[in-house]
Design a protein around this motif. Structure first.
Motif, PDB file in Angstrom:
ATOM      1  N   GLN A   1      49.768  36.703  40.091  1.00  0.00           N
ATOM      2  CA  GLN A   1      49.742  38.211  40.958  1.00  0.00           C
ATOM      3  C   GLN A   1      48.565  38.545  41.606  1.00  0.00           C
ATOM      4  O   GLN A   1      48.272  39.084  41.515  1.00  0.00           O
ATOM      5  CB  GLN A   1      50.522  38.939  39.216  1.00  0.00           C
ATOM      6  CG  GLN A   1      51.431  39.278  38.794  1.00  0.00           C
ATOM      7  CD  GLN A   1      51.663  39.973  38.085  1.00  0.00           C
ATOM      8  OE1 GLN A   1      51.197  39.820  37.198  1.00  0.00           O
ATOM      9  NE2 GLN A   1      52.947  40.280  37.921  1.00  0.00           N
ATOM     10  N   GLU A   2      47.387  37.619  40.814  1.00  0.00           N
ATOM     11  CA  GLU A   2      45.449  38.308  40.975  1.00  0.00           C
ATOM     12  C   GLU A   2      45.603  37.213  42.563  1.00  0.00           C
ATOM     13  O   GLU A   2      45.136  37.678  43.175  1.00  0.00           O
ATOM     14  CB  GLU A   2      45.555  37.168  39.783  1.00  0.00           C
ATOM     15  CG  GLU A   2      45.319  38.511  38.780  1.00  0.00           C
ATOM     16  CD  GLU A   2      43.878  37.795  37.962  1.00  0.00           C
ATOM     17  OE1 GLU A   2      43.549  36.734  37.461  1.00  0.00           O
ATOM     18  OE2 GLU A   2      43.530  38.557  36.679  1.00  0.00           O
TER      19      GLU A   2
ATOM     20  N   GLU B   1      49.908  36.033  35.698  1.00  0.00           N
ATOM     21  CA  GLU B   1      49.649  36.708  35.803  1.00  0.00           C
ATOM     22  C   GLU B   1      48.146  36.325  36.325  1.00  0.00           C
ATOM     23  O   GLU B   1      47.684  37.281  37.966  1.00  0.00           O
ATOM     24  CB  GLU B   1      47.967  37.124  34.167  1.00  0.00           C
ATOM     25  CG  GLU B   1      48.106  38.288  34.991  1.00  0.00           C
ATOM     26  CD  GLU B   1      46.993  38.772  33.259  1.00  0.00           C
ATOM     27  OE1 GLU B   1      45.849  38.916  32.755  1.00  0.00           O
ATOM     28  OE2 GLU B   1      47.784  38.350  32.689  1.00  0.00           O
TER      29      GLU B   1
ATOM     30  N   LEU C   1      56.677  40.796  42.818  1.00  0.00           N
ATOM     31  CA  LEU C   1      55.884  40.743  41.630  1.00  0.00           C
ATOM     32  C   LEU C   1      54.101  41.074  41.795  1.00  0.00           C
ATOM     33  O   LEU C   1      53.349  41.667  40.827  1.00  0.00           O
ATOM     34  CB  LEU C   1      54.661  38.630  41.508  1.00  0.00           C
ATOM     35  CG  LEU C   1      56.036  37.610  41.415  1.00  0.00           C
ATOM     36  CD1 LEU C   1      55.209  36.916  41.607  1.00  0.00           C
ATOM     37  CD2 LEU C   1      56.366  37.581  39.960  1.00  0.00           C
ATOM     38  N   HIS C   2      54.060  42.016  43.213  1.00  0.00           N
ATOM     39  CA  HIS C   2      52.698  42.854  42.610  1.00  0.00           C
ATOM     40  C   HIS C   2      52.664  44.254  42.235  1.00  0.00           C
ATOM     41  O   HIS C   2      54.368  44.189  42.269  1.00  0.00           O
ATOM     42  CB  HIS C   2      52.433  42.711  44.954  1.00  0.00           C
ATOM     43  CG  HIS C   2      51.331  43.419  45.454  1.00  0.00           C
ATOM     44  ND1 HIS C   2      50.509  44.804  44.805  1.00  0.00           N
ATOM     45  CD2 HIS C   2      50.349  43.028  46.404  1.00  0.00           C
ATOM     46  CE1 HIS C   2      49.816  44.914  45.670  1.00  0.00           C
ATOM     47  NE2 HIS C   2      49.215  43.541  46.260  1.00  0.00           N
ATOM     48  N   ARG C   3      52.251  44.703  42.127  1.00  0.00           N
ATOM     49  CA  ARG C   3      52.005  45.880  40.919  1.00  0.00           C
ATOM     50  C   ARG C   3      51.622  46.857  41.378  1.00  0.00           C
ATOM     51  O   ARG C   3      51.858  48.249  41.471  1.00  0.00           O
ATOM     52  CB  ARG C   3      50.670  45.709  39.764  1.00  0.00           C
ATOM     53  CG  ARG C   3      51.034  44.341  38.777  1.00  0.00           C
ATOM     54  CD  ARG C   3      50.406  43.552  37.349  1.00  0.00           C
ATOM     55  NE  ARG C   3      49.215  42.759  38.220  1.00  0.00           N
ATOM     56  CZ  ARG C   3      48.750  42.098  37.444  1.00  0.00           C
ATOM     57  NH1 ARG C   3      48.520  41.885  37.135  1.00  0.00           N
ATOM     58  NH2 ARG C   3      47.060  41.713  38.614  1.00  0.00           N
TER      59      ARG C   3
ATOM     60  N   GLU D   1      47.372  39.599  45.421  1.00  0.00           N
ATOM     61  CA  GLU D   1      46.700  40.504  45.318  1.00  0.00           C
ATOM     62  C   GLU D   1      45.298  40.719  45.679  1.00  0.00           C
ATOM     63  O   GLU D   1      45.485  41.581  46.916  1.00  0.00           O
ATOM     64  CB  GLU D   1      46.404  41.320  43.931  1.00  0.00           C
ATOM     65  CG  GLU D   1      48.284  42.345  43.754  1.00  0.00           C
ATOM     66  CD  GLU D   1      48.123  42.330  42.083  1.00  0.00           C
ATOM     67  OE1 GLU D   1      46.598  42.534  41.100  1.00  0.00           O
ATOM     68  OE2 GLU D   1      49.322  42.996  41.281  1.00  0.00           O
TER      69      GLU D   1
END
Length: 484
Positions: free
Chosen positions: A426-427, A423, A461-463, A430
């Motif tokens: 990912q942050e 997580e 990994l980018h949501r 992003e």
């Protein structure tokens, strides 16, 4: 892209002096020492160096044990350990037609280590004692001695269902698993491990869902063997052990079945390695060629060894190791050494630079001249600016755009190699794409060996599906550009 990581997480060991005190306090070794001090011309031994039966009551008294069968057994075990470790020297008795002629005993050379040896000498003595007890623990269980004694009075080993190498390998594996559980983040740490879980770790295949009855029976057999072995290993100080509740064996028959969920698992045995046990198992692993690092191993090594060595360390252990490495070093010289070691285009270099940055965060303002020296360095200029900005330094030149994107790729590559929190990664991804419009148009042109792999990872990994697709396109461009 992954760098070479240590096989095991690093262990925190007590200082040698503390471990040596624990070693001398281990009940079985302490008893062996007391018998060694008692041994003398009056002490009679048989042809195998064992105390003759008539001497056992006196040995029991020396040790302050109950004068019963158990007391004599403990005294006999302590005497054998004293002989095997050189605390006692014996001249074996002789077998003769008219009866045995008793031999004699005296304090051995190694007894001097107990009083005047260095901590390392004491630990070497304890390791010899551990080896002896380990050998006893993997020896066959002789329930019916008469059935295996031949006409010549010798034990017929071949008649036993016993493979010494397999027994030793199994116990080594169990102790290795217990060590791993103790040193791993998220494991029980210094807390005890249920015996059924330890037995299952050796018996149940990793890919098995619900264990079959046959496998559960194997786990039960392993538990009972381990129960016997840990009872032997506890007196030498290797483990703290809560044995299987004997009432369970009466309830279940001869063997204690593995517990079901609603039962008190502690009744089935609980075991933990002591600090001395951690030390002893690590020594055996190192002798077997296993990479088993300890916090503090890198304190006297160069910065290159430090940055490579902590690549697979958990965050807390890495911070402790780097703090120890910095202690006593000149801050400016240490900073220059770290920055020099952080350079490179090999697969492990992004993680080295990340650990360099984290280590520099522990260095005071004295490091600033060294950090400013690399402001124009393509590989180090970005992290140098981060370090200076975190300290509120003035007169820090703005980075060129190429350095910004190179640092972004390098940082993500390092985080991927570190196998950190998904997580958080990912942050980070992003956040970077959100702050820089046209990120991918610039990123695929970055001259970094991990550019394509990083962009691939960003695509996974980018949501945001649109951004993820753009990342994958950029990865394709980067590969086309580099011809890979």
């Amino acid at each position: 892209m992954s760098a070479e990581h240590p096989t095991l997480p690093p262990v925190r060991l007590l200082a040698d002096a503390e471990l040596a005190r624990d070693a001398l306090a281990a009940p079985l070794l302490a008893q062996a020492v007391r018998l060694a001090r008692w041994a003398g011309p009056h002490t009679r031994v048989d042809a195998g160096g064992e105390l003759v039966d008539e001497q056992l009551p006196e040995a029991v008294g020396v040790l302050g044990l109950d004068d019963d069968e158990d007391g004599e057994m403990w005294a006999g075990d302590a005497w054998r350990l004293a002989v095997d470790t050189g605390l006692v020297a014996v001249e074996d008795g002789q077998e003769a037609e008219d009866g045995d002629t008793p031999g004699r005993a005296a304090p051995g050379e190694n007894l001097a280590i107990v009083k005047g040896g260095s901590p390392q000498d004491v630990l070497t003595l304890w390791l010899e004692a551990f080896d002896t007890v380990f050998a006893d623990a993997v020896a066959p269980v002789l329930d019916d001695l008469d059935a295996i004694v031949g006409e010549d009075g010798e034990i017929d080993i071949e008649s036993l269902d016993w493979d010494p190498e397999a027994e030793a390998e199994f116990l080594e594996g169990v102790l290795g698993n217990l060590y791993l559980l103790t040193v791993s983040e998220g494991g029980p740490g210094e807390g005890p491990v249920p015996l059924p879980a330890l037995a299952a770790s050796m018996v149940v295949p990793d890919d098995m869902g619900e264990p079959t009855d046959d496998v559960l029976e194997q786990v039960s057999d392993a538990m009972m063997r381990l129960d016997e072995q840990f009872r032997l290993l506890e007196p030498i100080g290797l483990v703290e052990y809560q044995p299987v509740d004997e009432a369970l064996m009466a309830e279940e028959g001869e063997e204690a079945a593995p517990p079901v969920d609603d039962e008190d698992v502690t009744r089935y045995g609980m075991v933990r390695l002591t600090p001395l046990g951690l030390y002893g198992i690590r020594v055996r692993m190192l002798e077997a060629g296993v990479d088993a690092p300890a916090v503090g191993d890198l304190a006297d090594k160069g910065a290159d060894a430090l940055l490579d060595g902590i690549a697979g360390y958990p965050e807390a252990a890495a911070r402790e190791e780097t703090a120890g490495w910095l202690a006593g070093r000149d801050a400016l010289g240490a900073a220059r050494e770290l920055l020099h070691a952080a350079r490179g285009a090999d697969a492990g270099s992004p993680l080295r630079r990340l650990h360099c940055q984290q280590t520099l965060s522990l260095v005071g303002a004295e490091a600033e001249p060294a950090v400013r020296e690399v402001l124009d360095d393509a590989e180090l200029g970005g992290l140098a600016r981060v370090w200076l900005a975190e300290r509120g330094a003035t007169d820090v030149p703005a980075p060129p755009e190429s350095m910004i994107f190179w640092l972004a790729i390098d940082t993500i590559a390092a985080q991927l190699d570190a196998d950190g929190d998904l997580e958080e990664l990912q942050e980070l991804i992003e956040g970077l794409t959100g702050r820089h419009s046209g990120f991918f148009e610039a990123a695929w042109r970055v001259e970094h060996p991990a550019t394509a792999e990083v962009l691939d990872a960003m695509g996974r990994l980018h949501r945001d599906k649109t951004v993820a697709k753009e990342a994958r396109k950029s990865a394709f461009k980067a590969r086309s550009r580099s011809g890979s």
